[in-house]
Every structure is written in C-alpha cells, then in structure tokens.
Scaffold this motif. Structure first.
Motif, PDB file in Angstrom:
ATOM      1  N   CYS A   1      44.256  59.071  39.274  1.00  0.00           N
ATOM      2  CA  CYS A   1      44.739  58.362  39.898  1.00  0.00           C
ATOM      3  C   CYS A   1      45.959  58.695  40.896  1.00  0.00           C
ATOM      4  O   CYS A   1      47.119  58.195  40.984  1.00  0.00           O
ATOM      5  CB  CYS A   1      45.174  56.685  38.850  1.00  0.00           C
ATOM      6  SG  CYS A   1      44.239  56.227  37.999  1.00  0.00           S
TER       7      CYS A   1
ATOM      8  N   ASP B   1      47.019  57.254  43.481  1.00  0.00           N
ATOM      9  CA  ASP B   1      47.570  55.898  43.499  1.00  0.00           C
ATOM     10  C   ASP B   1      49.127  55.803  43.429  1.00  0.00           C
ATOM     11  O   ASP B   1      49.542  55.500  44.446  1.00  0.00           O
ATOM     12  CB  ASP B   1      47.179  54.600  42.643  1.00  0.00           C
ATOM     13  CG  ASP B   1      45.518  55.065  43.059  1.00  0.00           C
ATOM     14  OD1 ASP B   1      45.244  54.038  44.042  1.00  0.00           O
ATOM     15  OD2 ASP B   1      44.492  54.954  42.431  1.00  0.00           O
TER      16      ASP B   1
ATOM     17  N   ASN C   1      42.053  44.460  39.509  1.00  0.00           N
ATOM     18  CA  ASN C   1      43.233  44.127  40.996  1.00  0.00           C
ATOM     19  C   ASN C   1      42.545  45.970  40.218  1.00  0.00           C
ATOM     20  O   ASN C   1      42.686  46.455  39.313  1.00  0.00           O
ATOM     21  CB  ASN C   1      43.821  44.081  40.400  1.00  0.00           C
ATOM     22  CG  ASN C   1      45.128  42.762  40.726  1.00  0.00           C
ATOM     23  OD1 ASN C   1      44.202  42.512  42.018  1.00  0.00           O
ATOM     24  ND2 ASN C   1      45.839  42.302  40.537  1.00  0.00           N
ATOM     25  N   SER C   2      41.798  46.496  41.664  1.00  0.00           N
ATOM     26  CA  SER C   2      41.234  47.879  40.896  1.00  0.00           C
ATOM     27  C   SER C   2      42.600  48.976  41.631  1.00  0.00           C
ATOM     28  O   SER C   2      43.792  48.652  42.704  1.00  0.00           O
ATOM     29  CB  SER C   2      40.434  48.037  41.549  1.00  0.00           C
ATOM     30  OG  SER C   2      39.444  49.403  42.016  1.00  0.00           O
ATOM     31  N   THR C   3      42.948  50.278  41.717  1.00  0.00           N
ATOM     32  CA  THR C   3      43.623  50.962  42.194  1.00  0.00           C
ATOM     33  C   THR C   3      42.570  51.451  43.446  1.00  0.00           C
ATOM     34  O   THR C   3      41.232  51.657  43.076  1.00  0.00           O
ATOM     35  CB  THR C   3      43.362  52.205  40.882  1.00  0.00           C
ATOM     36  OG1 THR C   3      42.019  52.840  40.989  1.00  0.00           O
ATOM     37  CG2 THR C   3      44.169  51.815  39.807  1.00  0.00           C
TER      38      THR C   3
ATOM     39  N   SER D   1      38.036  51.795  43.362  1.00  0.00           N
ATOM     40  CA  SER D   1      37.507  50.518  44.280  1.00  0.00           C
ATOM     41  C   SER D   1      36.107  51.553  44.732  1.00  0.00           C
ATOM     42  O   SER D   1      35.506  49.811  45.014  1.00  0.00           O
ATOM     43  CB  SER D   1      38.214  50.557  45.561  1.00  0.00           C
ATOM     44  OG  SER D   1      39.813  50.027  45.594  1.00  0.00           O
TER      45      SER D   1
ATOM     46  N   LYS E   1      44.341  42.708  49.055  1.00  0.00           N
ATOM     47  CA  LYS E   1      45.330  43.338  48.493  1.00  0.00           C
ATOM     48  C   LYS E   1      46.147  42.999  47.562  1.00  0.00           C
ATOM     49  O   LYS E   1      46.646  41.482  48.256  1.00  0.00           O
ATOM     50  CB  LYS E   1      45.969  44.336  50.276  1.00  0.00           C
ATOM     51  CG  LYS E   1      45.287  45.330  50.403  1.00  0.00           C
ATOM     52  CD  LYS E   1      44.963  46.299  49.694  1.00  0.00           C
ATOM     53  CE  LYS E   1      43.942  47.435  50.765  1.00  0.00           C
ATOM     54  NZ  LYS E   1      43.818  48.895  50.057  1.00  0.00           N
TER      55      LYS E   1
ATOM     56  N   SER F   1      50.810  45.340  42.219  1.00  0.00           N
ATOM     57  CA  SER F   1      51.004  45.218  40.659  1.00  0.00           C
ATOM     58  C   SER F   1      52.451  44.805  40.263  1.00  0.00           C
ATOM     59  O   SER F   1      53.227  45.318  41.105  1.00  0.00           O
ATOM     60  CB  SER F   1      50.444  46.089  40.153  1.00  0.00           C
ATOM     61  OG  SER F   1      51.115  47.426  40.231  1.00  0.00           O
TER      62      SER F   1
ATOM     63  N   CYS G   1      47.226  47.550  44.876  1.00  0.00           N
ATOM     64  CA  CYS G   1      45.989  47.340  44.314  1.00  0.00           C
ATOM     65  C   CYS G   1      45.021  45.925  45.752  1.00  0.00           C
ATOM     66  O   CYS G   1      45.617  45.398  45.777  1.00  0.00           O
ATOM     67  CB  CYS G   1      45.946  46.583  42.674  1.00  0.00           C
ATOM     68  SG  CYS G   1      46.877  47.120  41.611  1.00  0.00           S
TER      69      CYS G   1
END
Length: 175
Positions: free
Chosen positions: A28, A31, A120-122, A126, A139, A142, A148
């Motif tokens: 990640c 992110d 909720n995705s990074t 996604s 959006k 977090s 996210c």
C-alpha cells in the motif's frame, strides 16, 4: 498449491498480524507514500493482541487463507455488514487469495441476512473491489487519516436491480 480458507482462531493472531502489517507496509505504498506518521497510525492497532481480540468478538467473522500451511491472507466481516479487513501477503497477490477471502465473507454476510456489504478501500485495492462487483460511492477519510474509496455491493440476487426499463407513473396529462 491450493488455497485453504478457514475460520480464524486466536492462535492465528501472530501470523494474521504479520499479513496485515506486511501488506500495508509493502503493498500500500501508493496510499501511505512512505509517510512515517501515516504508516505508524495505520499500523498502530495491528498488534497480535488486538488481532486476537478481533477474532474472538462475537460481532466479527474472520477468515484466514492458507497456502502450504502458511497464513497468506486475512479478512474480517462485522455483523453490521462492513468488510473491515481483506489483506494478503505481497507474494500472494494476484493468486486468487483475496477473491477466495472475499467470497467467503460474502457467503457469511448472506447467511447473516446482510443484503448490502460496504467497505472502505485503499487506492491500492480499489480495482480489486471493482473487479468483484463492488460499486464506488465516493471518498471517505479513515480514522488514521488516509483517504479511502467507499464501496458497496448488493449481495442478494433477489434484491438486485432489474435491468429492464420500467414505466414511470406520471401525474401530468399528455395530450
């Protein structure tokens, strides 16, 4: 070799914690951008003790993915219909582990009567969720300060939207 998906037990906490921490730190980067403060916040609650407590909570359903006896993935579903975790080791990416975990938690959600799963995705994950039928709805931030993507998916086929156009009632008089 094959992937085994099974319910997590407290003895899996150390291995699952390693999966979470390695996946976040190594997979990640897009992110957390190697920001030490963001990474520290994100990893802060990923301790074996916390992970073990998540496993035994009656409000959670946690799955472990194993390949050749090694824990390579972990997913956590809450009874509220939120997928809180779905992480795999870097060396297990694109091998079907994430998809198998996702299918397992979706099956449990259906068994609980949950009709919509949300998460909720990074940025990193996604595309994975989109490929698996999740709809991007915007959006969110977090709790550790990461932007996210909010996704949802309707789980029950009987609840799915009918693609056929429907006539709408109009109260006007067209002459």
């Amino acid at each position: 070799m094959g992937i085994e998906i099974r319910k997590a037990v407290p003895d899996d906490a150390f291995a699952a914690c390693d999966v979470l921490r390695r996946s976040i730190a190594e997979c990640c980067v897009a992110d957390h951008r190697n920001d030490p403060d963001l990474l520290k916040a994100w990893l802060g609650n990923k301790t074996p003790q916390n992970v073990a407590s998540w496993f035994v909570s009656p409000a959670n359903y946690v799955l472990i993915a194993e390949r050749d006896g090694v824990v390579v993935g972990v997913a956590l579903l809450t009874q509220a219909g939120k997928l809180s975790l779905c992480y795999v080791l870097p060396e297990a990416l694109y091998s079907g582990v994430g998809k198998a975990l996702l299918q397992g938690v979706e099956a449990q959600a259906r068994a609980w009567g949950v009709s919509v799963l949300r998460l909720n995705s990074t940025l990193t994950a996604s595309n994975f969720y989109e490929r698996n039928g999740y709809i991007l709805a915007g959006k969110e931030m977090s709790c550790y300060g990461l932007e996210c993507d909010f996704f949802w998916k309707k789980l029950n086929a009987s609840d799915a939207c009918d693609p056929a156009p429907r006539k709408r009632f109009c109260n006007c008089s067209a002459q």
